[in-house]
Write an enzyme that holds these catalytic residues in place. Structure first.
Site, mmCIF file in Angstrom:
data_model
loop_
_atom_site.group_PDB
_atom_site.id
_atom_site.type_symbol
_atom_site.label_atom_id
_atom_site.label_comp_id
_atom_site.label_asym_id
_atom_site.label_seq_id
_atom_site.Cartn_x
_atom_site.Cartn_y
_atom_site.Cartn_z
ATOM 1 N N CYS A 134 0.819 -1.227 0.000
ATOM 2 C CA CYS A 134 0.000 0.000 0.000
ATOM 3 C C CYS A 134 0.846 1.267 0.000
ATOM 4 O O CYS A 134 0.325 2.362 -0.236
ATOM 5 C CB CYS A 134 -0.931 0.017 1.205
ATOM 6 S SG CYS A 134 -1.994 -1.408 1.298
ATOM 7 N N HIS A 274 -3.342 7.168 3.455
ATOM 8 C CA HIS A 274 -3.748 5.893 2.856
ATOM 9 C C HIS A 274 -5.157 5.572 3.332
ATOM 10 O O HIS A 274 -5.465 5.682 4.525
ATOM 11 C CB HIS A 274 -2.760 4.796 3.271
ATOM 12 C CG HIS A 274 -3.183 3.425 2.839
ATOM 13 N ND1 HIS A 274 -3.597 3.166 1.551
ATOM 14 C CD2 HIS A 274 -3.276 2.250 3.518
ATOM 15 C CE1 HIS A 274 -3.917 1.881 1.457
ATOM 16 N NE2 HIS A 274 -3.732 1.316 2.632
ATOM 17 N N ASN A 304 -10.114 -0.008 0.542
ATOM 18 C CA ASN A 304 -8.649 0.057 0.481
ATOM 19 C C ASN A 304 -8.188 -0.448 -0.888
ATOM 20 O O ASN A 304 -8.346 -1.624 -1.208
ATOM 21 C CB ASN A 304 -8.090 -0.816 1.610
ATOM 22 C CG ASN A 304 -6.575 -0.823 1.674
ATOM 23 O OD1 ASN A 304 -5.901 -0.357 0.758
ATOM 24 N ND2 ASN A 304 -6.041 -1.368 2.740
HETATM 25 O O1 UT7 Z 1 -3.605 -1.484 3.667
HETATM 26 C C1 UT7 Z 1 -2.733 -1.943 4.662
HETATM 27 C C2 UT7 Z 1 -3.166 -1.461 5.918
HETATM 28 N N1 UT7 Z 1 -4.339 -2.193 6.365
HETATM 29 C C3 UT7 Z 1 -4.918 -1.741 7.415
HETATM 30 O O2 UT7 Z 1 -4.509 -0.725 7.883
HETATM 31 C C4 UT7 Z 1 -6.041 -2.533 8.057
HETATM 32 C C5 UT7 Z 1 -5.859 -2.418 9.538
HETATM 33 N N2 UT7 Z 1 -6.844 -3.123 10.343
HETATM 34 C C6 UT7 Z 1 -8.134 -2.745 10.396
HETATM 35 O O3 UT7 Z 1 -8.578 -1.884 9.664
HETATM 36 C C7 UT7 Z 1 -9.000 -3.394 11.435
HETATM 37 O O4 UT7 Z 1 -8.202 -4.139 12.319
HETATM 38 C C8 UT7 Z 1 -10.105 -4.323 10.846
HETATM 39 C C9 UT7 Z 1 -11.162 -3.487 10.172
HETATM 40 C C10 UT7 Z 1 -9.498 -5.305 9.867
HETATM 41 C C11 UT7 Z 1 -10.787 -5.103 11.965
HETATM 42 O O5 UT7 Z 1 -11.289 -4.211 12.933
HETATM 43 P P1 UT7 Z 1 -11.015 -4.476 14.484
HETATM 44 O O6 UT7 Z 1 -11.737 -3.452 15.240
HETATM 45 O O7 UT7 Z 1 -9.529 -4.544 14.651
HETATM 46 O O8 UT7 Z 1 -11.718 -5.852 14.692
HETATM 47 P P2 UT7 Z 1 -11.103 -7.192 15.267
HETATM 48 O O9 UT7 Z 1 -10.104 -7.775 14.327
HETATM 49 O O10 UT7 Z 1 -10.644 -6.906 16.637
HETATM 50 O O11 UT7 Z 1 -12.364 -8.141 15.286
HETATM 51 C C12 UT7 Z 1 -13.475 -7.852 16.100
HETATM 52 C C13 UT7 Z 1 -14.533 -8.907 15.865
HETATM 53 C C14 UT7 Z 1 -14.003 -10.340 15.769
HETATM 54 O O12 UT7 Z 1 -14.927 -11.169 16.432
HETATM 55 P P3 UT7 Z 1 -14.564 -11.767 17.882
HETATM 56 O O13 UT7 Z 1 -13.320 -12.562 17.679
HETATM 57 O O14 UT7 Z 1 -14.366 -10.554 18.759
HETATM 58 O O15 UT7 Z 1 -15.780 -12.555 18.223
HETATM 59 C C15 UT7 Z 1 -14.077 -10.648 14.290
HETATM 60 O O16 UT7 Z 1 -14.297 -12.009 14.027
HETATM 61 O O17 UT7 Z 1 -15.194 -8.658 14.638
HETATM 62 C C16 UT7 Z 1 -15.278 -9.845 13.872
HETATM 63 N N3 UT7 Z 1 -15.256 -9.507 12.466
HETATM 64 C C17 UT7 Z 1 -16.369 -9.235 11.762
HETATM 65 N N4 UT7 Z 1 -17.659 -9.202 12.101
HETATM 66 C C18 UT7 Z 1 -18.556 -8.869 11.153
HETATM 67 C C19 UT7 Z 1 -14.188 -9.398 11.652
HETATM 68 N N5 UT7 Z 1 -14.583 -9.044 10.417
HETATM 69 C C20 UT7 Z 1 -15.930 -8.939 10.462
HETATM 70 C C21 UT7 Z 1 -16.914 -8.617 9.505
HETATM 71 N N6 UT7 Z 1 -18.196 -8.593 9.899
HETATM 72 N N7 UT7 Z 1 -16.598 -8.320 8.238
#
Ligand code: UT7
Length: 347
Positions: A134, A274, A304
């Protein structure tokens, strides 16, 4: 530079700081291309267990673009390039070098840049791809600047282009809601009357490579029945770890770029981060001291788009009047590798 030296316009001479030995490098035109097909959060609700509410509140994304069947990264790149050339008033025949930043090349080789060269008819141009995930567009701008500063090239076409839909695991809700396809391009030349790219800084931390990667398809794990079974040809990401590192790295790169130019955030008209996650953008913007009005966001429309992200955003910011001649623009990026970077442009 000491405090007793005179200031040049609204900020002190940035070239003294950046050790500018050669010619300055200006962005003389930008352009972007997004495929027509829109995939909404409602569409994704039918594909994986997710909701518009979760995607919107956790990321800020409402929809993303998906390339048509048979439409390749080089097609997106060539379309963006044609628009940038038109806006710059430069012909394809004038281009000396094409650099395409991408993690989704049409194929392992020839490079996507070579395919673009043929598609736009830039017959004089050398061409190569650059891979910094990215962060690729800022890496490519800095590389292009070196060619122009050293007088090795007069006109360089820099493109960030991705067909991420080809490496997204459409069964993985953790990642498939995040990404989209698109391309952005910039034409770079030396224009004595304007500064252009004032500084670009880049960084990397290879020890975090596995946090965000596509494990198979290269020499470490060539395609096999087993790699296909294990879905190793798709994006794998530890979201939380990526998030944490993204905020820190974008913040320090942004500060470093401004420090090199001896400017502060109040002198920046537009911050273009980004476009990965609204919460990352907000955290970086706030800690840089930028107002909401200063920070450009189009994430809700495209998700993204990796190396294309800030290139598309820059084009839209210019077209939408968020950036005018003489304004200072700060780009900040972060991506797989990990890689990061920031650039200050005098538009
Ligand atoms: O381009 C390179 C740079 N990329 C980035 O910068 C991405 C960076 N990361 C992020 O943007 C975020 O970490 C995410 C959007 C990917 C995830 O958000 P988060 O607040 O960090 O969520 P999490 O990974 O802590 O997950 C929270 C919960 C999980 O469930 P449990 O384990 O707490 O029960 C996931 O399974 O949300 C769940 N989850 C979803 N639920 C509904 C993950 N994806 C989804 C989804 N829909 N699409």
């Amino acid at each position: 530079m000491s405090d007793s030296q005179p200031s040049h316009g609204r900020f002190r001479n940035p070239r003294a700081q950046h050790n500018f030995i050669g010619r300055t490098c200006s962005i003389v035109g930008v352009g972007s291309y997004l495929p027509e097909r829109i995939l909404t959060n409602a569409d994704l609700e039918k594909m994986v267990e997710t909701s518009d509410d979760w995607i919107t509140s956790r990321t800020g994304i409402k929809e993303r673009r998906i390339a048509a069947e048979g439409e390749t990264t080089s097609d997106l790149a060539a379309a963006a390039a044609r628009r940038a050339l038109e806006n710059a008033g430069v012909t394809a025949a004038e281009i000396d070098l094409i650099i395409v930043a991408t993690v989704t090349p049409d194929m392992a080789f020839p490079s996507t840049a070579c395919l673009v060269q043929e598609k736009i008819g830039a017959t004089r141009a050398a061409a190569f791809d650059l891979e910094a995930a990215c962060s690729g567009f800022i890496y490519a701008l800095e590389v292009a600047q070196q060619f122009i500063a050293s007088r090795s090239c007069d006109t360089v076409l820099v493109i960030g282009a991705e067909k991420l839909s080809s490496i997204v695991d459409w069964q993985d809700r953790n990642t498939c809601v995040l990404f989209g396809d698109g391309a952005g391009a910039a034409v770079l030349q030396h224009r004595p009357e304007s500064h252009g790219l004032l500084t670009a800084c880049m960084g990397a931390d290879g020890s975090k490579g596995r946090v965000l990667c596509v494990p198979a398809g290269g020499s470490a794990c060539p395609a096999s029945a087993a790699s296909l079974d294990q879905r190793l040809h798709y994006i794998r990401m530890d979201g939380r770890e990526t998030f944490k590192n993204a905020v820190q790295a974008m913040l320090s790169a942004g500060r470093e770029a401004m420090k090199r130019c001896e400017i502060d955030i109040s002198q920046v008209r537009c911050v273009i981060p980004h476009q990965a996650n609204q919460r990352i953008i907000d955290a970086v913007g706030e800690r840089l001291g930028a107002t909401k009005e200063q920070v450009f966001v189009n994430l809700q429309k495209y998700g993204n788009t990796s190396a294309a992200s800030v290139a598309i955003a820059l084009d839209e910011a210019v077209a939408g009047g968020h950036v005018s001649r003489g304004d200072l623009v700060l780009l900040v990026v972060f991506g797989g590798g990990f890689t990061w970077g920031a650039a200050v442009i005098e538009w």
